[in-house]
Design a protein around this motif. Structure first.
Motif, short mmCIF file in Angstrom:
data_model
loop_
_atom_site.label_atom_id
_atom_site.label_comp_id
_atom_site.label_asym_id
_atom_site.label_seq_id
_atom_site.Cartn_x
_atom_site.Cartn_y
_atom_site.Cartn_z
N TRP A 135 36.54 35.74 41.99
CA TRP A 135 36.40 37.18 42.20
C TRP A 135 35.15 37.48 43.00
CZ3 TRP A 135 40.59 39.80 40.29
CH2 TRP A 135 41.36 39.14 39.33
N MET A 136 35.05 38.70 43.51
CA MET A 136 33.89 39.10 44.32
C MET A 136 33.18 40.29 43.71
SD MET A 136 35.41 39.09 48.22
CE MET A 136 37.10 39.62 47.93
N ALA B 58 27.67 40.12 46.18
CA ALA B 58 27.48 40.90 47.41
C ALA B 58 28.29 40.37 48.59
CB ALA B 58 26.00 40.97 47.76
N THR B 59 29.58 40.28 48.42
CA THR B 59 30.44 39.83 49.52
C THR B 59 31.75 40.60 49.46
OG1 THR B 59 31.26 37.86 50.68
CG2 THR B 59 31.65 37.96 48.32
N ASP B 60 32.40 40.73 50.60
CA ASP B 60 33.67 41.44 50.64
C ASP B 60 34.77 40.62 51.31
OD1 ASP B 60 33.50 44.55 49.74
OD2 ASP B 60 31.55 43.79 50.38
N ALA B 61 34.51 39.33 51.48
CA ALA B 61 35.55 38.41 51.96
C ALA B 61 35.21 37.01 51.48
CB ALA B 61 35.66 38.43 53.48
N PRO C 91 42.50 23.51 48.09
CA PRO C 91 43.80 23.80 47.48
C PRO C 91 43.64 24.16 46.00
CG PRO C 91 43.94 21.83 48.83
CD PRO C 91 42.48 22.17 48.71
N GLY C 92 44.44 25.11 45.56
CA GLY C 92 44.44 25.50 44.16
C GLY C 92 43.36 26.48 43.77
N LEU C 93 42.50 26.86 44.69
CA LEU C 93 41.44 27.82 44.42
C LEU C 93 41.91 29.18 44.92
CD1 LEU C 93 38.50 27.91 43.29
CD2 LEU C 93 37.73 27.80 45.68
N ALA C 94 42.16 30.09 43.99
CA ALA C 94 42.71 31.40 44.35
C ALA C 94 41.60 32.39 44.64
CB ALA C 94 43.59 31.92 43.23
N LEU C 95 41.68 33.05 45.77
CA LEU C 95 40.71 34.06 46.18
C LEU C 95 41.29 35.43 45.85
CD1 LEU C 95 39.90 32.62 49.73
CD2 LEU C 95 38.93 31.96 47.50
N ALA C 96 40.50 36.26 45.15
CA ALA C 96 41.01 37.54 44.67
C ALA C 96 40.22 38.70 45.26
CB ALA C 96 40.93 37.59 43.15
N VAL C 97 40.95 39.78 45.59
CA VAL C 97 40.33 41.01 46.06
C VAL C 97 40.86 42.15 45.20
CG1 VAL C 97 42.07 41.21 47.88
CG2 VAL C 97 40.00 42.58 48.01
N LEU C 98 39.97 43.03 44.78
CA LEU C 98 40.32 44.19 43.96
C LEU C 98 40.33 45.44 44.82
CD1 LEU C 98 38.02 43.44 40.89
CD2 LEU C 98 40.53 43.33 40.90
N THR C 99 41.34 46.30 44.62
CA THR C 99 41.42 47.53 45.40
C THR C 99 42.00 48.67 44.58
OG1 THR C 99 43.61 46.89 46.24
CG2 THR C 99 41.71 46.35 47.62
N ALA C 100 41.69 49.89 45.05
CA ALA C 100 42.31 51.09 44.50
C ALA C 100 42.33 52.15 45.59
CB ALA C 100 41.56 51.59 43.27
N ASP C 101 42.69 51.79 46.79
CA ASP C 101 42.84 52.59 48.01
C ASP C 101 42.42 51.80 49.23
OD1 ASP C 101 43.89 54.95 46.88
OD2 ASP C 101 41.88 55.72 46.47
#
Length: 247
Positions: A64-65, A86-89, A95-105
């Motif tokens: 997570w970020m 403090a990152t947004d990307a 392999p097998g490492l899932a990158l997640a981004v949270l959003t609500a718009d």
């Protein structure tokens, strides 16, 4: 919970959640995955475990970020017990490492060059997109061996331009830095269509395989929306290299 995942035979997996299927109470009902919005931490942890289990991953393998609307890109090569600061990307070749981004718009933008074995997850809000977060992520992927023409881009549900009203000066400023983003809302006022601007920017970078979910989080109540509700939860978008295919 509603997710869209690629079959196990695909080298890259992607998942986009909605707000349904979790344990959080109103106003975070019910599949809130954001741990910074005031929801019960135990409910968020339970929802995150449910997400990981549903897609066949260990919760520890989801990164997570700490999203701050920056244009900072971070390369990760292993699990992180805490959100990456403090990152947004996020970008990885693991392999097998899932990158997640949270959003609500804001726009969740997932990028993959499966031939090179490089993927990225990007939180592209108005400010981040204006300041080049997508461009920086593509450039970082190229540094790690990706080729723009081989990159597939997928954008999840986000605030549509017709619903994203901003002052005239702000619309002009975003358009100056993210051409193609200025639009007109259903009210006839100035608006910003971040996804439209990102499509144009990606194509200029040589990324032409672009898909976008047309749904607007502001009007579609299947999704959390900060602009609509204020206090609310966050949906997640995840991408990872399939370890069953990519070694």
């Amino acid at each position: 919970m509603s997710t869209t995942a690629q079959p196990d035979s695909r080298p890259v997996r992607m998942v986009f959640t909605t707000r349904a299927g979790g344990v959080s109470s109103s106003p975070y009902d019910s599949f809130n995955l954001g741990d910074h919005v005031g929801d019960d931490p135990e409910a968020v942890a339970a929802n995150r475990r449910r997400l990981a289990e549903s897609i066949g991953l260990d919760p520890a393998d989801v990164v997570w970020m700490e999203q701050l609307h920056t244009n900072t890109v971070t390369v990760v090569d292993g699990p992180s017990p805490d959100p990456v600061e403090a990152t947004d990307a996020l970008v990885t070749t693991t392999p097998g490492l899932a990158l997640a981004v949270l959003t609500a718009d804001c726009v969740p933008l997932l990028l993959a060059d499966y031939a090179a074995g490089v993927v990225a997850a990007i939180h592209a809000g108005r400010m981040g997109a204006r300041n080049g977060i997508a461009r920086h992520a593509v450039e970082k992927m190229v540094e790690l061996g990706a080729t723009p023409s081989n990159i597939q881009a997928v954008m999840g549900a986000a605030a549509a331009g017709r619903d994203y009203e901003v002052p005239d000066e702000m619309a002009a400023d975003v358009e100056k830095h993210l051409p193609g983003s200025r639009t007109t809302t259903t009210k006839g006022t100035s608006g910003v269509d971040v996804r439209a601007g990102l499509v144009r920017q990606l194509m200029e970078l040589g990324v032409t395989a672009i898909e976008s979910d047309p749904r607007s989080t502001v009007t579609d109540e299947d999704f959390f929306s900060y602009r609509r509700d204020g206090v609310t939860g966050r949906q997640a978008s995840l991408i990872w290299l399939n370890p069953k295919v990519v070694k």
